[in-house]
Design a protein around this motif. Structure first.
Motif, PDB file in Angstrom:
ATOM      1  N   PHE A  89       0.890  -1.157   0.000  1.00 40.98           N
ATOM      2  CA  PHE A  89       0.000   0.000   0.000  1.00 40.98           C
ATOM      3  C   PHE A  89       0.924   1.201   0.000  1.00 40.98           C
ATOM      4  CE2 PHE A  89      -3.763  -2.318   2.176  1.00 40.98           C
ATOM      5  CZ  PHE A  89      -4.339  -2.562   0.948  1.00 40.98           C
ATOM      6  N   THR A 154       1.637   3.789  14.275  1.00 35.54           N
ATOM      7  CA  THR A 154       1.194   2.884  13.212  1.00 35.54           C
ATOM      8  C   THR A 154      -0.133   2.219  13.578  1.00 35.54           C
ATOM      9  OG1 THR A 154       2.306   1.031  14.247  1.00 35.54           O
ATOM     10  CG2 THR A 154       3.578   2.240  12.605  1.00 35.54           C
ATOM     11  N   ALA A 155      -0.732   1.594  12.579  1.00 38.78           N
ATOM     12  CA  ALA A 155      -1.959   0.819  12.816  1.00 38.78           C
ATOM     13  C   ALA A 155      -1.676  -0.355  13.739  1.00 38.78           C
ATOM     14  CB  ALA A 155      -2.528   0.320  11.488  1.00 38.78           C
ATOM     15  N   SER A 156      -0.459  -0.883  13.683  1.00 35.56           N
ATOM     16  CA  SER A 156      -0.099  -1.998  14.571  1.00 35.56           C
ATOM     17  C   SER A 156      -0.219  -1.567  16.029  1.00 35.56           C
ATOM     18  CB  SER A 156       1.348  -2.455  14.308  1.00 35.56           C
ATOM     19  OG  SER A 156       1.524  -2.806  12.964  1.00 35.56           O
ATOM     20  N   HIS A 193      -4.474  -8.360   8.801  1.00 38.24           N
ATOM     21  CA  HIS A 193      -3.052  -8.026   8.808  1.00 38.24           C
ATOM     22  C   HIS A 193      -2.329  -8.759   9.942  1.00 38.24           C
ATOM     23  CE1 HIS A 193       0.551  -5.440   9.209  1.00 38.24           C
ATOM     24  NE2 HIS A 193       0.446  -5.405   7.893  1.00 38.24           N
ATOM     25  N   THR A 246     -11.604  -5.829   9.392  1.00 40.83           N
ATOM     26  CA  THR A 246     -10.759  -5.045   8.499  1.00 40.83           C
ATOM     27  C   THR A 246     -11.596  -4.402   7.398  1.00 40.83           C
ATOM     28  OG1 THR A 246      -9.048  -6.717   8.858  1.00 40.83           O
ATOM     29  CG2 THR A 246      -8.628  -5.089   7.135  1.00 40.83           C
ATOM     30  N   THR A 250      -5.094  -6.140   3.477  1.00 37.81           N
ATOM     31  CA  THR A 250      -3.818  -5.863   2.813  1.00 37.81           C
ATOM     32  C   THR A 250      -3.678  -6.695   1.539  1.00 37.81           C
ATOM     33  OG1 THR A 250      -3.018  -5.702   5.073  1.00 37.81           O
ATOM     34  CG2 THR A 250      -1.385  -5.530   3.324  1.00 37.81           C
ATOM     35  N   ASP A 275     -10.019  -2.004  11.672  1.00 39.93           N
ATOM     36  CA  ASP A 275      -8.742  -1.593  11.088  1.00 39.93           C
ATOM     37  C   ASP A 275      -8.990  -1.192   9.627  1.00 39.93           C
ATOM     38  OD1 ASP A 275      -6.265  -1.384   9.916  1.00 39.93           O
ATOM     39  OD2 ASP A 275      -5.635  -3.443  10.347  1.00 39.93           O
ATOM     40  N   ASN A 304      -4.783   5.154   8.510  1.00 41.33           N
ATOM     41  CA  ASN A 304      -3.435   5.721   8.421  1.00 41.33           C
ATOM     42  C   ASN A 304      -3.351   6.849   7.392  1.00 41.33           C
ATOM     43  OD1 ASN A 304      -2.662   3.685  10.126  1.00 41.33           O
ATOM     44  ND2 ASN A 304      -1.259   2.698   8.699  1.00 41.33           N
ATOM     45  N   HIS A 306      -0.802   8.168   6.899  1.00 37.74           N
ATOM     46  CA  HIS A 306       0.528   7.934   6.310  1.00 37.74           C
ATOM     47  C   HIS A 306       0.497   6.911   5.180  1.00 37.74           C
ATOM     48  CE1 HIS A 306       1.645   4.644   9.510  1.00 37.74           C
ATOM     49  NE2 HIS A 306       1.461   4.050   8.366  1.00 37.74           N
ATOM     50  N   LYS A 307      -0.658   6.360   4.914  1.00 36.66           N
ATOM     51  CA  LYS A 307      -0.734   5.510   3.738  1.00 36.66           C
ATOM     52  C   LYS A 307      -1.249   6.340   2.552  1.00 36.66           C
ATOM     53  CE  LYS A 307      -1.031   0.714   5.313  1.00 36.66           C
ATOM     54  NZ  LYS A 307      -0.068   0.836   6.398  1.00 36.66           N
TER      55      LYS A 307
HETATM   56  C1  PLP Z   1      -5.107  -3.443   6.850  1.00 35.77           C
HETATM   57  C2  PLP Z   1      -3.769  -3.111   7.446  1.00 35.77           C
HETATM   58  N1  PLP Z   1      -3.636  -3.074   8.776  1.00 35.77           N
HETATM   59  C3  PLP Z   1      -2.464  -2.784   9.363  1.00 35.77           C
HETATM   60  C4  PLP Z   1      -1.343  -2.516   8.614  1.00 35.77           C
HETATM   61  C5  PLP Z   1      -0.069  -2.201   9.309  1.00 35.77           C
HETATM   62  O1  PLP Z   1       0.214  -0.866   9.174  1.00 35.77           O
HETATM   63  P1  PLP Z   1       1.268  -0.114  10.094  1.00 35.77           P
HETATM   64  O2  PLP Z   1       2.555  -0.173   9.366  1.00 35.77           O
HETATM   65  O3  PLP Z   1       0.715   1.261  10.232  1.00 35.77           O
HETATM   66  O4  PLP Z   1       1.324  -0.837  11.392  1.00 35.77           O
HETATM   67  C6  PLP Z   1      -1.428  -2.543   7.224  1.00 35.77           C
HETATM   68  C7  PLP Z   1      -0.246  -2.271   6.391  1.00 35.77           C
HETATM   69  O5  PLP Z   1      -0.255  -2.307   5.205  1.00 35.77           O
HETATM   70  C8  PLP Z   1      -2.672  -2.834   6.636  1.00 35.77           C
HETATM   71  O6  PLP Z   1      -2.807  -2.887   5.303  1.00 35.77           O
END
Ligand code: PLP
Length: 478
Positions: A89, A154-156, A193, A246, A250, A275, A304, A306-307
């Motif tokens: 992404f 981050t999303a994590s 993810h 989700t 991803t 997410d 995000n 940032h994406k």
């Molecule tokens: C659906 C989804 N969740 C989480 C993530 C993880 O993102 P991050 O790097 O912000 O933790 C991604 C990364 O591509 C993603 O596509």
């Protein structure tokens, strides 16, 4: 007059000069990035081999450092900011975001508490409230009610924080007090993810207590399978505590049915986190807000900027409906952080909304982006990316050598050559080695699948058209 102290610092005059040179370098980089090989051709160890074994004993001229960026670093860069970057992404940058980031570095604020820089906290709260309106998110995520938003790296991290809050809510904060023996279980789809599994491991639930729920033919979670898994666990004496749905997986951009999942979670009192790391940005455009149907049933949500929202890494917007659950799960108050503002209860201390103590002034770059583009500008580019991806999907459909491997609801197209895995691998390797574009792969229904993700800040119609032309030419060589 006391004698002047010895100093090695850069003077303001030097800083002005070198700063301008760096901004010029970045502007020139963006002017030429399209002509650079997207995927770095560097071999393992190549970059280190070009660096001196020991650090300099005495300071070096700034020009020499910048020359080495060009000579040593650039060959080891995969150009995420190239308009021909269609891999993974996007991780977008844009000039207003870069300037906001620069200002954040210049102010050098550490915003762990409201008191350590009130503007750092209040701008963040305010911009995250703006985004609730901009994306049409449920009002319960506004800071003016019981909820609120915070920027995570981050999303994590957002998923981990959501899981920790869920864990504590489910156990009456017992795991925080005495450790975990609560037989907690968590649920997500087989397409979610990997950060969900990582969060489950870190939070101490154990990987074996994460249920990967089966998906339908569109790769979206099957709600009835989720309900069954939760009820089976409950009958076996386990405690379902967390579901991660989700919006835009991803692998294939699948959209889990949040409304149905939300109803199942509500009925059973289980925390639902949504997410939408990449795809959430689409909701800037009212016509794409269908992706968030049912979000009012979620306890937390993240996407995000940032994406896909032109904001430099790192910037994840994380919302909770009940901030008390999050804060109580994460807050520890040592004496040295006590202060009257915290004690008054009138402020947010964002250190209590995240894992680390320290935090950067990330809201500046987000504020700069939103003010530079305006809602109209952001909508325009997001809409255009979706349009270009849809056009590409149409070209794939019309070429009998290829097939679409999944629905393409937004800006990701999953496709493959009908010739099988070996043919697709050859195609992918040839295209990426050419340097003209960068695609990545996934596996869907156990078949190697190519992904074309349209979302880079500078990607225009001509870049997508050229990508398709190159893919067709490479296919003709198979
Ligand atoms: C659906 C989804 N969740 C989480 C993530 C993880 O993102 P991050 O790097 O912000 O933790 C991604 C990364 O591509 C993603 O596509």
């Amino acid at each position: 007059m006391p004698p002047e102290e010895k100093s090695f610092h850069m003077t303001s005059e030097e800083f002005r000069r070198h700063g301008r040179a760096v901004v010029d370098w970045i502007a020139d980089y963006y002017d030429r990035v399209e002509s650079l090989p997207v995927l770095s051709p560097a071999k393992p160890g190549q970059i280190r081999a070009a660096l001196p074994a020991a650090p300099p004993a005495t300071g070096e001229p700034f020009d020499a450092i910048l020359r080495d960026v060009e000579r040593v670093i650039l060959p080891g860069i995969t150009h995420w900011q190239s308009p021909n970057f269609f891999a993974y992404f996007p991780a977008n940058a844009s000039p207003p975001a870069i300037l906001g980031e620069l200002l954040s570095a210049g102010l050098g604020v550490q915003g762990m508490l409201w008191a350590t820089s009130p503007a750092c906290t209040e701008l963040e709260t305010h911009v995250l409230d703006w985004l609730v309106g901009m994306l049409g998110l449920p009002e319960k995520f506004l800071s003016t009610g019981a909820g609120g938003g915070v920027i995570q790296d981050t999303a994590s991290s957002a998923t981990l924080c959501a899981l920790l809050a869920a864990r504590e809510r489910a156990t009456g904060f017992a795991v925080n007090r005495r450790g975990g023996d609560a037989h907690l279980t968590a649920y997500t789809s087989s397409q979610a993810h990997s950060s969900v599994e990582k969060a489950v491991k870190i939070a101490g639930l154990g990987r074996e207590n994460l249920r990967l729920i089966e998906v339908d033919d569109k790769f979206a979670l099957r709600p009835e399978a989720l309900a069954r898994a939760m009820d089976d666990d409950r009958r076996a004496g386990r405690v379902p505590c967390f579901v991660c749905a989700t919006v835009g997986t991803t692998s294939s951009n699948a959209l889990d049915p949040v409304a149905e999942i939300g109803a199942i979670c509500k009925e059973r009192g289980v925390w639902l986190h949504v997410d939408a790391a990449m795809s959430g940005t689409a909701a800037l455009c009212p016509e794409f807000r269908f992706i968030h149907r049912g979000l009012e049933l979620a306890d937390s949500y993240c996407f995000n900027p940032h994406k896909w929202m032109f904001t430099n890494f790192d910037c994840d917007c994380f919302y909770v409906a009940d901030r008390r659950a999050l804060i109580e799960a994460l807050s520890v108050l040592p004496e040295y952080l006590r202060n009257p503002a915290t004690e008054s209860g009138a402020v947010f201390d964002y250190r209590d909304w995240q894992i680390p103590l320290g935090r950067r002034f990330r809201a500046l770059k987000l504020w700069f982006v939103i003010r530079h583009y305006g809602v109209e500008g952001l909508q325009h580019h997001v809409r255009r990316h979706v349009e270009l991806a849809q056009q590409f999907a149409g070209w794939v459909r019309a070429d009998e050598r290829f097939e679409l491997a999944a629905p393409a609801p937004l800006n990701l197209v999953c496709f493959r050559h009908r010739g099988g895995d070996a043919a697709n691998q050859t195609l992918l390797d040839g295209l990426n080695q050419s340097g003209a574009l960068y695609l990545t792969h996934t596996r869907l229904n156990d078949k190697l699948t190519l992904r074309l993700s349209v979302g880079q800040t500078r990607t225009e119609a001509r870049h997508v058209a050229r990508a398709w032309h190159l893919i067709q030419a490479e296919a003709s060589r198979l």
